[in-house]
Design a protein around this motif. Structure first.
Motif, PDB file in Angstrom:
ATOM      1  N   SER A  35       0.830  -1.211   0.000  1.00 20.32           N
ATOM      2  CA  SER A  35       0.000   0.000   0.000  1.00 20.32           C
ATOM      3  C   SER A  35       0.858   1.251   0.000  1.00 20.32           C
ATOM      4  O   SER A  35       0.524   2.239  -0.651  1.00 20.32           O
ATOM      5  CB  SER A  35      -0.908   0.014   1.228  1.00 20.32           C
ATOM      6  N   LEU A  36       1.968   1.206   0.729  1.00 14.78           N
ATOM      7  CA  LEU A  36       2.837   2.374   0.829  1.00 14.78           C
ATOM      8  C   LEU A  36       3.410   2.750  -0.537  1.00 14.78           C
ATOM      9  O   LEU A  36       3.438   3.932  -0.909  1.00 14.78           O
ATOM     10  CB  LEU A  36       3.965   2.098   1.824  1.00 14.78           C
ATOM     11  N   ILE A  37       3.839   1.764  -1.301  1.00 13.19           N
ATOM     12  CA  ILE A  37       4.366   2.031  -2.641  1.00 13.19           C
ATOM     13  C   ILE A  37       3.268   2.648  -3.514  1.00 13.19           C
ATOM     14  O   ILE A  37       3.500   3.624  -4.235  1.00 13.19           O
ATOM     15  CB  ILE A  37       4.944   0.743  -3.278  1.00 13.19           C
ATOM     16  N   GLY A  38       2.053   2.097  -3.422  1.00 13.65           N
ATOM     17  CA  GLY A  38       0.925   2.665  -4.166  1.00 13.65           C
ATOM     18  C   GLY A  38       0.657   4.103  -3.761  1.00 13.65           C
ATOM     19  O   GLY A  38       0.390   4.966  -4.609  1.00 13.65           O
ATOM     20  N   MET A  39       0.752   4.385  -2.452  1.00 15.95           N
ATOM     21  CA  MET A  39       0.523   5.750  -1.979  1.00 15.95           C
ATOM     22  C   MET A  39       1.601   6.691  -2.497  1.00 15.95           C
ATOM     23  O   MET A  39       1.308   7.817  -2.896  1.00 15.95           O
ATOM     24  CB  MET A  39       0.497   5.779  -0.439  1.00 15.95           C
ATOM     25  N   TYR A  40       2.852   6.219  -2.491  1.00 18.69           N
ATOM     26  CA  TYR A  40       3.941   7.056  -3.003  1.00 18.69           C
ATOM     27  C   TYR A  40       3.749   7.365  -4.489  1.00 18.69           C
ATOM     28  O   TYR A  40       4.052   8.457  -4.938  1.00 18.69           O
ATOM     29  CB  TYR A  40       5.294   6.381  -2.777  1.00 18.69           C
ATOM     30  N   ILE A  41       3.250   6.395  -5.242  1.00 19.71           N
ATOM     31  CA  ILE A  41       2.998   6.616  -6.673  1.00 19.71           C
ATOM     32  C   ILE A  41       1.898   7.661  -6.859  1.00 19.71           C
ATOM     33  O   ILE A  41       1.965   8.500  -7.755  1.00 19.71           O
ATOM     34  CB  ILE A  41       2.637   5.281  -7.371  1.00 19.71           C
ATOM     35  N   CYS A  42       0.869   7.622  -5.984  1.00 23.31           N
ATOM     36  CA  CYS A  42      -0.262   8.566  -6.090  1.00 23.31           C
ATOM     37  C   CYS A  42       0.067   9.964  -5.572  1.00 23.31           C
ATOM     38  O   CYS A  42      -0.620  10.927  -5.918  1.00 23.31           O
ATOM     39  CB  CYS A  42      -1.442   8.045  -5.272  1.00 23.31           C
ATOM     40  N   THR A  43       1.084  10.090  -4.727  1.00 29.55           N
ATOM     41  CA  THR A  43       1.344  11.345  -4.019  1.00 29.55           C
ATOM     42  C   THR A  43       1.457  12.577  -4.921  1.00 29.55           C
ATOM     43  O   THR A  43       0.844  13.602  -4.625  1.00 29.55           O
ATOM     44  CB  THR A  43       2.588  11.209  -3.113  1.00 29.55           C
ATOM     45  N   PRO A  90     -13.695   4.800  -6.673  1.00 33.42           N
ATOM     46  CA  PRO A  90     -12.263   4.518  -6.767  1.00 33.42           C
ATOM     47  C   PRO A  90     -11.348   5.405  -5.926  1.00 33.42           C
ATOM     48  O   PRO A  90     -10.427   4.911  -5.300  1.00 33.42           O
ATOM     49  CB  PRO A  90     -11.961   4.678  -8.261  1.00 33.42           C
ATOM     50  N   ILE A  91     -11.589   6.710  -5.889  1.00 30.67           N
ATOM     51  CA  ILE A  91     -10.676   7.576  -5.143  1.00 30.67           C
ATOM     52  C   ILE A  91     -10.830   7.397  -3.633  1.00 30.67           C
ATOM     53  O   ILE A  91      -9.962   7.743  -2.863  1.00 30.67           O
ATOM     54  CB  ILE A  91     -10.824   9.055  -5.543  1.00 30.67           C
ATOM     55  N   ILE A  92     -11.969   6.843  -3.230  1.00 31.00           N
ATOM     56  CA  ILE A  92     -12.167   6.564  -1.811  1.00 31.00           C
ATOM     57  C   ILE A  92     -11.847   5.091  -1.599  1.00 31.00           C
ATOM     58  O   ILE A  92     -12.714   4.269  -1.363  1.00 31.00           O
ATOM     59  CB  ILE A  92     -13.596   6.932  -1.360  1.00 31.00           C
ATOM     60  N   GLY A  93     -10.579   4.785  -1.712  1.00 32.19           N
ATOM     61  CA  GLY A  93     -10.114   3.422  -1.480  1.00 32.19           C
ATOM     62  C   GLY A  93      -9.874   3.209  -0.002  1.00 32.19           C
ATOM     63  O   GLY A  93     -10.344   3.980   0.837  1.00 32.19           O
ATOM     64  N   ARG A  94      -9.107   2.198   0.309  1.00 32.56           N
ATOM     65  CA  ARG A  94      -8.874   1.880   1.716  1.00 32.56           C
ATOM     66  C   ARG A  94      -7.949   2.872   2.404  1.00 32.56           C
ATOM     67  O   ARG A  94      -8.102   3.142   3.585  1.00 32.56           O
ATOM     68  CB  ARG A  94      -8.280   0.488   1.830  1.00 32.56           C
ATOM     69  N   TYR A  95      -6.952   3.411   1.693  1.00 25.10           N
ATOM     70  CA  TYR A  95      -5.914   4.187   2.372  1.00 25.10           C
ATOM     71  C   TYR A  95      -5.851   5.661   1.978  1.00 25.10           C
ATOM     72  O   TYR A  95      -5.394   6.475   2.764  1.00 25.10           O
ATOM     73  CB  TYR A  95      -4.543   3.531   2.129  1.00 25.10           C
ATOM     74  N   ILE A  96      -6.294   6.008   0.785  1.00 24.76           N
ATOM     75  CA  ILE A  96      -6.203   7.405   0.350  1.00 24.76           C
ATOM     76  C   ILE A  96      -6.923   8.352   1.312  1.00 24.76           C
ATOM     77  O   ILE A  96      -6.379   9.401   1.657  1.00 24.76           O
ATOM     78  CB  ILE A  96      -6.689   7.568  -1.103  1.00 24.76           C
ATOM     79  N   PRO A  97      -8.117   8.025   1.810  1.00 27.03           N
ATOM     80  CA  PRO A  97      -8.755   8.952   2.753  1.00 27.03           C
ATOM     81  C   PRO A  97      -7.927   9.189   4.025  1.00 27.03           C
ATOM     82  O   PRO A  97      -7.899  10.304   4.543  1.00 27.03           O
ATOM     83  CB  PRO A  97     -10.087   8.267   3.083  1.00 27.03           C
ATOM     84  N   TYR A  98      -7.233   8.159   4.507  1.00 24.87           N
ATOM     85  CA  TYR A  98      -6.364   8.348   5.678  1.00 24.87           C
ATOM     86  C   TYR A  98      -5.225   9.307   5.343  1.00 24.87           C
ATOM     87  O   TYR A  98      -4.849  10.157   6.150  1.00 24.87           O
ATOM     88  CB  TYR A  98      -5.780   7.010   6.140  1.00 24.87           C
TER      89      TYR A  98
END
Length: 197
Positions: A35-43, A90-98
């Motif tokens: 998840s962290l790698i995915g978050m870094y890609i989205c940042t 889609p944008i309200i996934g498991r981790y993006i809102p956090y």
């Protein structure tokens, strides 16, 4: 963590790590990396988005998150109403809102700290914890369901508990000066946990 299991730090071990990572064989100790790698890609994209959002936009976003992923599935589960898994935002996934909540709290200073709010948030977190334990107990002991249903990061109980912990940390550490030794300790923990803690 991974390389402590291996006697030497070599190219072969790095290749094995990459293979195990992509085969999901390192889930236990490093589950959060995916998840962290995915978050870094989205940042970079999220950064552009949040800079254009007003406080009202954040509040609407969080309200949709809490209702759609945090409350509705729990109500439907206990009311035994079947709902399709195909309805997603889609944008309200498991981790993006956090991620956005952290930005809103710490960068936008969207939630002011006060002793009164600290007490309310702490009580809310405790009530949410008790709620989680009791419902899990009833699921297992009373209803005979071998499940950890409420153990999902996007359900309201965990949203509230996570928010409570973040708020308490913000209250404790905001505008505080620490000794050089304590600052080094905090930086050490931060650097070994990808800045998560």
């Amino acid at each position: 963590i991974y390389f402590k299991r291996t006697p030497t730090f070599s190219l072969e071990n790095i290749i094995n790590f990459i293979k195990e990572f992509f085969n999901a064989e390192i889930l236990l100790p490093l589950w959060f990396l995916y998840s962290l790698i995915g978050m870094y890609i989205c940042t970079p994209f999220l950064r552009k988005m949040v800079k254009n959002m007003e406080n009202r936009d954040f509040k609407i976003f969080f309200a949709i998150w809490v209702i759609v992923t945090g409350i509705v599935p729990i109500i439907f589960y206990y009311a035994q109403i079947k709902i399709t898994n195909y309805f997603i935002i889609p944008i309200i996934g498991r981790y993006i809102p956090y991620y956005l909540l952290g930005y809103y709290m710490f960068e936008r200073n969207g939630i002011k700290t006060s002793k009164k709010t600290l007490i309310a948030v702490s009580l809310l977190g405790l009530i949410s914890l008790i709620f989680s334990v009791l419902l899990t107990y009833f699921d297992i002991k009373v209803f005979g369901k071998e499940t950890m249903f409420l153990d999902k990061v996007d359900y309201i109980n965990l949203i509230i508990m996570t928010f409570s912990v973040c708020y308490i940390v913000k209250y404790i550490f905001e505008n505080r000066n620490f000794s050089e030794k304590v600052e080094k300790m905090i930086l050490s923990v931060s650097s070994t946990t990808f800045g998560i803690y």
